[in-house]
Design an enzyme around this catalytic site. Sequence first.
Site, PDB file in Angstrom:
ATOM      1  CB  SER A   1      10.415 -14.713 -31.609  1.00 48.25           C
ATOM      2  OG  SER A   1      10.982 -14.334 -32.839  1.00 48.25           O
TER       3      SER A   1
ATOM      4  CE  LYS B   1      11.191 -17.164 -34.413  1.00 49.07           C
ATOM      5  NZ  LYS B   1      12.384 -16.292 -34.390  1.00 49.07           N
TER       6      LYS B   1
ATOM      7  CE1 TYR C   1       9.839 -17.607 -38.217  1.00 46.13           C
ATOM      8  CE2 TYR C   1       9.998 -15.760 -39.737  1.00 46.13           C
ATOM      9  CZ  TYR C   1      10.321 -16.350 -38.537  1.00 46.13           C
ATOM     10  OH  TYR C   1      11.142 -15.684 -37.656  1.00 46.13           O
TER      11      TYR C   1
ATOM     12  CE1 TYR D   1      14.553 -13.595 -30.926  1.00 43.32           C
ATOM     13  CE2 TYR D   1      14.410 -11.582 -29.645  1.00 43.32           C
ATOM     14  CZ  TYR D   1      13.806 -12.532 -30.437  1.00 43.32           C
ATOM     15  OH  TYR D   1      12.485 -12.428 -30.749  1.00 43.32           O
TER      16      TYR D   1
ATOM     17  CB  VAL E   1      10.730  -8.051 -32.191  1.00 47.07           C
ATOM     18  CG1 VAL E   1      12.100  -8.704 -32.159  1.00 47.07           C
ATOM     19  CG2 VAL E   1       9.901  -8.559 -33.364  1.00 47.07           C
TER      20      VAL E   1
END
Length: 304
Positions: A63, A66, A188, A240, A258
């Site tokens: 992530s 992102k 993605y 998160y 992660v």
Amino acid sequence: MDYQKILEEIHQEVLPLVDKGKVADYIPELANVDRNKFGIYLLTLDDNAYAVGDVLEKFSIQSISKVFMLALTISHLGEKVYDRVDVEPSGDPFNSLVQLEHESGIPRNPFINSGALVITDMMISSFADPRAEFLEYVRDLVGQADVFCNKKVAASEKEHGFKNAAMVNLMKSFGNIENDVDEVLDLYFEFCSIEMTCSELARAFRVFANHGRGVIDTKKYITESQFKRITAIMQTCGFYDEAGEFAFRVGLPGKSGVGGGIAAILPDKYSIVTWSPGLNKKGNSLAGMKALELFTTKTGTSIF
């Protein structure tokens, strides 16, 4: 300040935590990662580097990518990105469907999975070859060409990405996905499977510490206004449903993944990256969170 000594002290203090977390085994390819790995890498804007541990070993940034996805998309589309993705902390797990249903397919922010899926959809609509465009952008940030997606990790995520598939289909039903759902998912998963070392990731994030400008080539990647907004979203949404805890204990804008990586910045000063694959219950690196808390405490550096 003796940064090298401080990093070595931190390494010793977090060693008892390194093998305590749980690797992200819901992505089977990541279940094979050695959870005893640990690295921490500090890179200042005046090009001084300090490192301890496994900082030259590639790992799946997941992530953390992102941030790069948002930066590239907003540099191309501007503020209208936020018409389809909100900028609020979610307070829910990164793959939650509950808010998405309740809020008519508009993700809470670009750093949860649903938000990044919408950003991916925007990239498909905006670029003739979004895969090549994104890889070139990330390689440019790092300053080297050997940054790649791990096809095995991407395939592993696709094979078990049922909740991501549910999210993108739900958003499609609300009209917030324009392109083919399989194309969005494939891209993605590839973006999340990018591999970097701590040192490479620190170089990429140093651009954000420098307000969106390259340190060596002074290239402008994002505007000052875009830097301000991306940094704010990192601070409030980068971890998160543990973003508040990270702000409370560490006090730096950043992003976790992660794969066990955490990248953070102190604007105008430095970027810092940790990697330790063992995760806590919220999906953030157990030893990495503690290492960064110790770093800002020992150095007295944070945005607060």
